[in-house]
Write a protein that holds these residues in place. Structure first.
Motif, short mmCIF file in Angstrom:
data_model
loop_
_atom_site.label_atom_id
_atom_site.label_comp_id
_atom_site.label_asym_id
_atom_site.label_seq_id
_atom_site.Cartn_x
_atom_site.Cartn_y
_atom_site.Cartn_z
N TYR A 70 2.91 9.21 -2.92
CA TYR A 70 4.04 8.31 -2.70
C TYR A 70 3.59 6.86 -2.80
N TRP A 71 4.57 6.01 -3.08
CA TRP A 71 4.38 4.56 -3.06
C TRP A 71 5.23 4.00 -1.94
N GLY A 72 4.70 3.03 -1.21
CA GLY A 72 5.46 2.36 -0.17
C GLY A 72 6.42 1.36 -0.80
N LEU A 73 7.68 1.51 -0.50
CA LEU A 73 8.70 0.61 -1.02
C LEU A 73 8.55 -0.74 -0.32
N ASN A 128 5.80 -2.55 -0.03
CA ASN A 128 4.45 -2.96 0.38
C ASN A 128 3.40 -2.74 -0.72
N GLY A 129 3.76 -2.04 -1.79
CA GLY A 129 2.86 -1.86 -2.92
C GLY A 129 1.68 -0.95 -2.68
N LYS A 130 1.64 -0.28 -1.54
CA LYS A 130 0.53 0.65 -1.27
C LYS A 130 0.89 2.03 -1.77
N ASN A 131 -0.14 2.81 -2.08
CA ASN A 131 0.13 4.20 -2.39
C ASN A 131 -0.46 5.08 -1.30
N TYR A 132 0.21 6.20 -1.08
CA TYR A 132 -0.12 7.13 0.00
C TYR A 132 -0.24 8.52 -0.61
N ILE A 133 -1.43 9.08 -0.54
CA ILE A 133 -1.67 10.37 -1.19
C ILE A 133 -2.25 11.33 -0.16
#
Length: 133
Positions: free
Chosen positions: A68-71, A73-78
């Motif tokens: 996923y990508w944080g809407l 905040n530009g971070k990705n979460y895997i």
């Protein structure tokens, strides 16, 4: 394999077979912040990053659970299930550090809610040992 590997959303299988398959696996959340070079690369080559990392993780004996990508905040979460091998897990983590595409990178091991309930039930046992000191 996508060099920007970082994570979120813990997925749990409802089937017994899947639970047995992941019995010797550990689940991790990777959280990453891409730097400007990574953003330039992604903008020049837009695509589903989950699809690009899945094969590489599977080839290493792991499983991509979510990407996923944080809407905003530009971070990705895997979230990834990896074989229960501490030296492999650490090597997997370190392999992402040298690619020059990450501003920030975290790896967090996750535990199930059932395991947390078991841990909470053991708190009195730990406190009793502390009281003996």
């Amino acid at each position: 394999m996508n060099r920007i590997l970082l994570s979120t959303a813990f997925c749990v299988s409802a089937t017994v077979a899947a639970a047995q398959d992941t019995k010797d696996m550990r689940t991790f959340l990777f959280i990453g912040t891409s730097n400007s070079a990574a953003w330039e690369m992604q903008i020049a080559n837009p695509g589903d990053r989950a699809a690009s990392v899945k094969g590489g993780i599977e080839a290493l004996g792991g499983e991509l659970l979510s990407y996923y990508w944080g809407l905003g905040n530009g971070k990705n979460y895997i979230t990834v299930a990896l074989p229960d091998d501490p030296t492999f897990i650490q090597a997997f983590y370190v392999s992402r550090l040298g690619d020059g595409l990450l501003e920030d990178y975290q790896m967090i091991e996750l535990m199930s809610s059932a395991d947390m309930a078991e841990a909470l039930a053991r708190v009195p046992e730990i406190k009793a040992q502390d009281d003996l000191k």
